[in-house]
Scaffold this motif. Structure first.
Motif, PDB file in Angstrom:
ATOM      1  N   TYR A 247     -11.317  10.786  -8.885  1.00 55.05           N
ATOM      2  CA  TYR A 247     -12.305  10.207  -7.990  1.00 55.05           C
ATOM      3  C   TYR A 247     -12.398  11.014  -6.692  1.00 55.05           C
ATOM      4  CZ  TYR A 247     -12.469   5.921 -10.801  1.00 55.05           C
ATOM      5  OH  TYR A 247     -12.649   5.013 -11.801  1.00 55.05           O
TER       6      TYR A 247
ATOM      7  N   TYR B 106       0.798  -1.225   0.000  1.00 57.32           N
ATOM      8  CA  TYR B 106       0.000   0.000   0.000  1.00 57.32           C
ATOM      9  C   TYR B 106       0.830   1.274   0.000  1.00 57.32           C
ATOM     10  CZ  TYR B 106      -3.976  -2.930   1.320  1.00 57.32           C
ATOM     11  OH  TYR B 106      -4.963  -3.874   1.344  1.00 57.32           O
TER      12      TYR B 106
ATOM     13  N   TRP C 246      -7.739   7.832  -1.793  1.00 57.96           N
ATOM     14  CA  TRP C 246      -8.529   7.671  -0.574  1.00 57.96           C
ATOM     15  C   TRP C 246      -7.650   7.145   0.553  1.00 57.96           C
ATOM     16  CZ3 TRP C 246      -8.067   2.608   0.557  1.00 57.96           C
ATOM     17  CH2 TRP C 246      -7.973   1.698  -0.501  1.00 57.96           C
TER      18      TRP C 246
ATOM     19  N   SER D  79      -4.568   6.500  -5.759  1.00 55.73           N
ATOM     20  CA  SER D  79      -5.934   6.051  -5.476  1.00 55.73           C
ATOM     21  C   SER D  79      -6.766   7.146  -4.839  1.00 55.73           C
ATOM     22  CB  SER D  79      -5.914   4.824  -4.567  1.00 55.73           C
ATOM     23  OG  SER D  79      -5.400   5.170  -3.300  1.00 55.73           O
TER      24      SER D  79
ATOM     25  N   TYR E 264     -15.537   6.012  -1.355  1.00 58.89           N
ATOM     26  CA  TYR E 264     -14.355   6.172  -2.197  1.00 58.89           C
ATOM     27  C   TYR E 264     -14.748   5.978  -3.655  1.00 58.89           C
ATOM     28  CZ  TYR E 264     -14.035   1.065  -2.475  1.00 58.89           C
ATOM     29  OH  TYR E 264     -14.299  -0.269  -2.700  1.00 58.89           O
ATOM     30  N   ASP E 265     -13.894   6.428  -4.542  1.00 59.70           N
ATOM     31  CA  ASP E 265     -14.172   6.322  -5.984  1.00 59.70           C
ATOM     32  C   ASP E 265     -15.566   6.830  -6.331  1.00 59.70           C
ATOM     33  OD1 ASP E 265     -12.275   3.258  -6.726  1.00 59.70           O
ATOM     34  OD2 ASP E 265     -11.665   5.274  -6.151  1.00 59.70           O
TER      35      ASP E 265
ATOM     36  N   GLY F   4      -4.340   3.489  -1.153  1.00 54.67           N
ATOM     37  CA  GLY F   4      -4.696   2.289  -1.886  1.00 54.67           C
ATOM     38  C   GLY F   4      -3.463   1.572  -2.395  1.00 54.67           C
ATOM     39  N   TYR F   5      -3.682   0.551  -3.222  1.00 60.20           N
ATOM     40  CA  TYR F   5      -2.553  -0.142  -3.832  1.00 60.20           C
ATOM     41  C   TYR F   5      -1.777   0.818  -4.729  1.00 60.20           C
ATOM     42  CZ  TYR F   5      -4.766  -4.515  -2.379  1.00 60.20           C
ATOM     43  OH  TYR F   5      -5.322  -5.523  -1.650  1.00 60.20           O
ATOM     44  N   SER F   6      -2.508   1.706  -5.372  1.00 62.49           N
ATOM     45  CA  SER F   6      -1.885   2.698  -6.243  1.00 62.49           C
ATOM     46  C   SER F   6      -1.665   3.999  -5.482  1.00 62.49           C
ATOM     47  CB  SER F   6      -2.781   2.961  -7.458  1.00 62.49           C
ATOM     48  OG  SER F   6      -2.399   4.155  -8.106  1.00 62.49           O
TER      49      SER F   6
END
Lengths: 121, 111
Positions: free
Chosen positions: B33, A32, A107, A105, B50-51, A100-102
Protein backbone atom coordinates in the motif's frame (compact mmCIF):
# COMPACT_ATOMS: atom_id res chain seq x y z
CA UNK A 1 -6.03 14.86 21.41
CA UNK A 2 -3.39 12.50 20.06
CA UNK A 3 0.03 13.97 20.79
CA UNK A 4 3.64 12.91 20.33
CA UNK A 5 6.42 14.95 21.92
CA UNK A 6 10.05 14.19 21.15
CA UNK A 7 13.00 15.14 23.32
CA UNK A 8 16.67 14.38 23.75
CA UNK A 9 18.15 16.02 20.67
CA UNK A 10 21.14 18.29 20.72
CA UNK A 11 24.70 18.86 19.56
CA UNK A 12 26.97 15.82 19.88
CA UNK A 13 30.46 14.98 18.67
CA UNK A 14 31.02 12.28 16.05
CA UNK A 15 31.35 8.86 17.62
CA UNK A 16 29.33 9.77 20.71
CA UNK A 17 25.86 8.62 21.74
CA UNK A 18 22.45 10.19 22.24
CA UNK A 19 19.09 8.85 23.39
CA UNK A 20 15.87 10.25 21.97
CA UNK A 21 12.52 9.90 23.70
CA UNK A 22 8.97 10.29 22.48
CA UNK A 23 6.12 10.80 24.95
CA UNK A 24 2.73 9.73 23.65
CA UNK A 25 -0.68 10.79 24.90
CA UNK A 26 -4.30 10.83 23.81
CA UNK A 27 -4.46 7.24 22.57
CA UNK A 28 -3.88 3.68 23.74
CA UNK A 29 -0.14 3.53 23.16
CA UNK A 30 0.24 -0.23 23.29
CA UNK A 31 -2.28 -0.72 20.48
CA UNK A 32 0.02 0.77 17.86
CA UNK A 33 3.33 0.30 16.11
CA UNK A 34 5.67 3.27 16.43
CA UNK A 35 8.40 4.63 14.17
CA UNK A 36 11.23 7.10 13.93
CA UNK A 37 11.63 9.08 10.70
CA UNK A 38 14.33 11.68 10.10
CA UNK A 39 14.81 14.62 7.79
CA UNK A 40 18.22 16.08 7.14
CA UNK A 41 18.31 19.88 6.68
CA UNK A 42 16.72 20.77 3.34
CA UNK A 43 16.26 17.10 2.41
CA UNK A 44 13.46 14.56 2.20
CA UNK A 45 12.10 12.01 4.63
CA UNK A 46 14.05 8.91 5.64
CA UNK A 47 12.56 6.10 7.71
CA UNK A 48 14.94 5.16 10.52
CA UNK A 49 13.32 2.44 12.58
CA UNK A 50 10.02 0.90 13.62
CA UNK A 51 8.69 -1.29 16.41
CA UNK A 52 5.47 -3.23 16.79
CA UNK A 53 3.10 -2.79 19.73
CA UNK A 54 4.69 -5.62 21.72
CA UNK A 55 8.27 -5.11 20.46
CA UNK A 56 7.97 -8.43 18.64
CA UNK A 57 8.77 -6.86 15.26
CA UNK A 58 11.60 -4.36 14.93
CA UNK A 59 13.24 -2.93 11.82
CA UNK A 60 16.04 -0.55 10.95
CA UNK A 61 17.19 1.30 7.88
CA UNK A 62 20.48 -0.03 6.54
CA UNK A 63 22.06 3.36 7.27
CA UNK A 64 21.61 2.93 11.04
CA UNK A 65 21.60 -0.84 11.48
CA UNK A 66 24.03 -1.91 14.19
CA UNK A 67 24.31 1.62 15.60
CA UNK A 68 20.75 2.56 16.60
CA UNK A 69 18.37 0.67 18.88
CA UNK A 70 14.65 1.31 19.09
CA UNK A 71 12.64 0.40 22.18
CA UNK A 72 9.38 1.22 23.88
CA UNK A 73 7.93 1.21 27.39
CA UNK A 74 4.19 0.70 27.13
CA UNK A 75 3.73 1.33 30.85
CA UNK A 76 5.21 4.80 30.35
CA UNK A 77 3.64 5.47 26.93
CA UNK A 78 7.10 6.17 25.61
CA UNK A 79 9.23 5.37 22.58
CA UNK A 80 13.01 5.58 22.53
CA UNK A 81 15.88 5.64 20.08
CA UNK A 82 19.37 4.91 21.36
CA UNK A 83 21.85 6.29 18.87
CA UNK A 84 25.48 5.17 19.14
CA UNK A 85 28.56 5.86 17.01
CA UNK A 86 26.95 8.97 15.60
CA UNK A 87 28.15 10.34 12.29
CA UNK A 88 27.85 13.71 10.62
CA UNK A 89 25.34 12.21 8.19
CA UNK A 90 23.01 11.44 11.11
CA UNK A 91 22.39 15.17 11.51
CA UNK A 92 18.65 15.61 11.06
CA UNK A 93 15.32 16.45 12.60
CA UNK A 94 14.07 13.20 14.13
CA UNK A 95 10.32 12.65 14.11
CA UNK A 96 8.39 10.16 16.19
CA UNK A 97 5.36 8.85 14.31
CA UNK A 98 2.51 6.50 15.15
CA UNK A 99 1.98 3.58 12.82
CA UNK A 100 -1.06 1.39 12.44
CA UNK A 101 -2.26 -1.50 14.56
CA UNK A 102 -0.08 -3.72 12.42
CA UNK A 103 3.68 -3.17 12.17
CA UNK A 104 3.38 -3.50 8.42
CA UNK A 105 0.60 -0.95 7.93
CA UNK A 106 3.04 1.39 6.23
CA UNK A 107 1.50 4.70 7.16
CA UNK A 108 2.33 7.22 9.86
CA UNK A 109 -0.21 9.39 11.65
CA UNK A 110 0.30 11.59 13.51
CA UNK A 111 3.86 12.87 13.67
CA UNK A 112 5.52 14.74 16.49
CA UNK A 113 7.19 18.09 15.95
CA UNK A 114 10.63 16.56 15.90
CA UNK A 115 13.86 16.89 17.86
CA UNK A 116 17.01 18.15 16.17
CA UNK A 117 20.19 16.11 16.32
CA UNK A 118 23.39 17.78 15.16
CA UNK A 119 26.55 15.71 14.91
CA UNK A 120 29.61 17.91 14.67
CA UNK A 121 32.99 18.40 16.28
CA UNK B 1 18.75 8.92 -4.72
CA UNK B 2 15.31 7.90 -3.39
CA UNK B 3 13.86 4.45 -4.02
CA UNK B 4 10.57 6.05 -5.09
CA UNK B 5 10.71 8.67 -7.85
CA UNK B 6 8.67 11.87 -7.66
CA UNK B 7 8.91 15.02 -9.80
CA UNK B 8 10.86 17.69 -7.91
CA UNK B 9 8.19 20.30 -8.50
CA UNK B 10 4.74 20.91 -9.92
CA UNK B 11 2.70 24.07 -10.21
CA UNK B 12 -0.81 25.15 -11.05
CA UNK B 13 -3.14 28.07 -10.59
CA UNK B 14 -5.64 28.43 -7.75
CA UNK B 15 -8.81 26.43 -8.43
CA UNK B 16 -7.06 24.10 -10.84
CA UNK B 17 -6.18 20.44 -10.48
CA UNK B 18 -2.72 18.94 -10.13
CA UNK B 19 -1.38 15.40 -9.99
CA UNK B 20 1.85 14.20 -8.41
CA UNK B 21 3.32 10.89 -9.53
CA UNK B 22 5.30 8.36 -7.52
CA UNK B 23 7.12 5.62 -9.40
CA UNK B 24 8.58 2.51 -7.83
CA UNK B 25 9.01 -1.20 -8.49
CA UNK B 26 7.43 -4.56 -7.80
CA UNK B 27 9.24 -4.81 -4.45
CA UNK B 28 7.61 -1.65 -3.11
CA UNK B 29 4.62 0.04 -4.76
CA UNK B 30 3.79 -3.01 -6.85
CA UNK B 31 3.04 -5.17 -3.82
CA UNK B 32 2.37 -2.78 -0.96
CA UNK B 33 0.00 0.00 0.00
CA UNK B 34 1.03 3.60 -0.69
CA UNK B 35 0.59 6.57 1.60
CA UNK B 36 0.96 10.30 0.92
CA UNK B 37 2.06 13.10 3.23
CA UNK B 38 1.84 16.89 3.10
CA UNK B 39 4.57 18.94 4.74
CA UNK B 40 3.79 22.63 5.04
CA UNK B 41 6.82 24.90 5.49
CA UNK B 42 8.35 24.53 8.93
CA UNK B 43 5.92 21.85 10.10
CA UNK B 44 5.84 18.09 10.56
CA UNK B 45 4.47 15.87 7.79
CA UNK B 46 0.73 15.12 7.83
CA UNK B 47 -0.92 11.99 6.49
CA UNK B 48 -3.16 12.73 3.51
CA UNK B 49 -3.77 9.30 1.96
CA UNK B 50 -3.22 5.76 3.24
CA UNK B 51 -3.77 2.32 1.74
CA UNK B 52 -3.48 3.83 -1.77
CA UNK B 53 -6.72 5.80 -1.76
CA UNK B 54 -8.17 6.22 1.73
CA UNK B 55 -8.41 9.59 3.43
CA UNK B 56 -8.00 9.97 7.20
CA UNK B 57 -10.73 11.80 9.05
CA UNK B 58 -10.49 15.54 8.46
CA UNK B 59 -8.76 15.37 5.08
CA UNK B 60 -10.98 17.02 2.45
CA UNK B 61 -12.07 15.07 -0.60
CA UNK B 62 -10.10 17.50 -2.76
CA UNK B 63 -7.23 15.09 -2.07
CA UNK B 64 -7.31 11.67 -3.73
CA UNK B 65 -4.94 8.79 -4.28
CA UNK B 66 -4.67 5.99 -6.81
CA UNK B 67 -2.29 3.19 -7.69
CA UNK B 68 -1.65 1.24 -10.86
CA UNK B 69 1.06 -1.37 -11.11
CA UNK B 70 4.28 0.12 -9.78
CA UNK B 71 3.13 3.75 -9.78
CA UNK B 72 0.90 5.84 -7.58
CA UNK B 73 -0.65 9.25 -8.03
CA UNK B 74 -1.84 11.97 -5.68
CA UNK B 75 -4.50 14.27 -7.05
CA UNK B 76 -5.47 17.65 -5.64
CA UNK B 77 -8.45 19.55 -7.01
CA UNK B 78 -9.65 23.08 -6.31
CA UNK B 79 -6.10 24.20 -5.49
CA UNK B 80 -5.70 26.76 -2.72
CA UNK B 81 -2.67 28.85 -1.79
CA UNK B 82 -2.63 26.95 1.50
CA UNK B 83 -1.86 23.76 -0.43
CA UNK B 84 1.64 25.03 -1.18
CA UNK B 85 3.82 22.40 0.46
CA UNK B 86 6.11 19.46 -0.08
CA UNK B 87 4.36 16.18 -0.80
CA UNK B 88 5.87 12.75 -0.18
CA UNK B 89 4.80 9.24 -1.12
CA UNK B 90 5.79 6.27 1.02
CA UNK B 91 5.43 2.52 1.16
CA UNK B 92 7.11 -0.63 2.42
CA UNK B 93 9.81 -2.22 0.35
CA UNK B 94 9.68 -6.01 0.47
CA UNK B 95 13.29 -6.42 -0.59
CA UNK B 96 15.83 -8.07 1.69
CA UNK B 97 16.19 -5.12 4.03
CA UNK B 98 12.45 -4.59 4.37
CA UNK B 99 12.51 -0.86 4.95
CA UNK B 100 9.85 1.78 4.63
CA UNK B 101 10.80 3.95 1.67
CA UNK B 102 9.80 7.48 0.69
CA UNK B 103 9.90 9.46 -2.50
CA UNK B 104 12.22 12.43 -2.72
CA UNK B 105 9.32 14.84 -2.35
CA UNK B 106 7.50 17.20 -4.71
CA UNK B 107 7.25 20.93 -4.12
CA UNK B 108 3.80 22.19 -5.08
CA UNK B 109 3.57 25.84 -6.05
CA UNK B 110 0.15 27.43 -6.38
CA UNK B 111 0.72 30.31 -8.77
Amino acid sequence: EVQLVESGGGLVQPGRSLRLSCAASGFTFDDYAMHWVRQAPGKGLEWVSGISWNSGSIGYADSVKGRFTISRDNAKNSLYLQMNSLRAEDTALYYCARGGYSYGSGWFDPWGQGTLVTVSS
Amino acid sequence: QSVLTQPPSVSAAPGQKVTISCSGSSSNIGNNYVSWYQQLPGTAPKLLIYDNNKRPSGIPDRFSGSKSGTSATLGITGLQTGDEADYYCGTWDSSLSGDVVFGGGTKLTVL
